[in-house]
Design an enzyme around this catalytic site. Structure first.
Site, PDB file in Angstrom:
ATOM      1  N   HIS A  35     -10.679  -8.244 -13.931  1.00 49.45           N
ATOM      2  CA  HIS A  35      -9.344  -7.656 -13.756  1.00 49.45           C
ATOM      3  C   HIS A  35      -9.524  -6.153 -13.589  1.00 49.45           C
ATOM      4  CE1 HIS A  35      -9.883  -6.526 -17.943  1.00 49.45           C
ATOM      5  NE2 HIS A  35     -10.103  -7.797 -18.242  1.00 49.45           N
ATOM      6  N   GLY A  37      -9.330  -3.753 -15.548  1.00 51.08           N
ATOM      7  CA  GLY A  37     -10.131  -3.078 -16.575  1.00 51.08           C
ATOM      8  C   GLY A  37     -11.610  -3.099 -16.194  1.00 51.08           C
ATOM      9  N   HIS A  38     -12.085  -4.286 -15.810  1.00 54.97           N
ATOM     10  CA  HIS A  38     -13.479  -4.393 -15.355  1.00 54.97           C
ATOM     11  C   HIS A  38     -13.697  -3.508 -14.130  1.00 54.97           C
ATOM     12  CE1 HIS A  38     -12.971  -8.562 -17.215  1.00 54.97           C
ATOM     13  NE2 HIS A  38     -13.996  -8.067 -17.885  1.00 54.97           N
TER      14      HIS A  38
END
Ligand code: AMP
Length: 289
Positions: A35, A37-38
């Site tokens: 997502h 964040g990654h």
């Protein structure tokens, strides 16, 4: 398109080639279901290194017997596309048997920072995390590895392990990425139905109230923890697991509060366990040593 490799040997070969070409190696370990964040971690690595390796491995040794190992989301194709968009050069996606030899019997255990918070509720979790990180570090041999502050205790455990065991890897923390409504992005958010997701917003809201209390001068960890807890409980649909208000480096209680403090929360929305935290700079109270 980032290339996908399954074997340790192949990763090593690619990394040796990249190094021979004068590139520094950035590494982003994940469990997939990527997502934004990654993606932030991948972009940081790509900006700071000539070659970025992303690993996708749902590591069985960090899951407890009653946890969600079997239902953890797996979707390699979409992950590879996102990894490439973020600037990853290589995706390492080993099978479990390719990572752990049968009869694997060597473990890495950080013995202090792992004790409280999630470690107290997930026995063996950080032993699994530390062990897989060491294995991945030995396979990839990165110059820098990127970890999210979202998993704050994990970040601290890995930093301590790298220090204590003399790894020459720079651990680079990346701020928590949130959806516009404030919820920290997580692969597990996709378990949430719309109502559970709405309920989960009480977590970042409560953390913000706790941080505001400290910024407003409150120096009792108990009062701050109670305020965070009651805001989450008041929501009505969340099941609290813990609220801890602790020193951001030692993860131990400091009273009165002073220095860098982390407020860390774990709570269930439906069956889904969510964690989040906020770090607050807290000037020492006047008159304290
Ligand atoms: P995971 O795939 O959940 O094991 O996470 C892999 C890495 O991504 C870990 O270093 C996490 O801390 C990081 N990460 C996960 N979610 C976020 C987020 N919302 N913001 C920043 N980093 C994150």
């Amino acid at each position: 398109m980032a290339e996908v490799v399954r074997s340790k040997e192949e990763v090593r070969r690619r990394v040796v080639e990249a190094r021979a070409a004068g590139k520094s190696i950035g590494f982003v370990p994940t469990m997939g279901a990527l997502h934004i964040g990654h993606r932030e971690l991948i972009e940081r690595s790509a900006a700071e290194n000539g070659y970025t390796v992303l690993s996708i491995f749902v590591n069985p040794t960090q899951f407890g017997p009653a946890e969600d190992l079997d239902r953890y989301p797996r979707r390699l194709e979409a992950d590879v596309a996102l990894a490439a968009e973020g600037g990853a050069d290589l995706v390492f996606a080993p099978a479990v048997g390719g990572m752990y030899a049968s009869g694997h019997s060597t473990w890495v255990e950080e013995a202090r920072l792992s004790e409280g918070l999630c470690g107290a509720r997930r026995p063996g979790h950080f032993r699994g995390v530390a062990t897989v990180c060491v294995k991945l570090f030995n396979i990839v041999r990165p110059d820098r590895a990127y970890f999210g502050c979202k998993d704050y205790q994990q970040l601290k455990v890995v930093q301590r392990m790298v220090r204590d065991l003399d790894f020459t890897i720079e651990i680079c923390p990346v701020e928590t990425v949130r959806d516009p409504d404030g919820l920290a992005t997580s692969s597990r958010n996709q378990y949430l139905d719309p109502e559970e997701r709405r309920a989960a917003l009480a977590i970042p809201r409560a953390l913000k109230s706790g941080a505001d209390l400290i910024r407003g001068g409150e120096r009792s960890p108990r009062i701050v923890a109670e305020a965070v807890r009651s805001e989450i409980v008041r929501e009505g649909r969340l099941q609290m697991q813990y609220v801890e208000v602790v020193d951001a480096e030692t993860l131990e209680i400091v009273a009165p509060l002073g220095g860098r403090i982390v407020i860390a929360v774990a709570a269930y929305s439906g069956q889904t366990r969510l964690i989040d935290n906020v770090v607050v700079e807290c000037p020492q109270a006047a008159g304290s040593p």
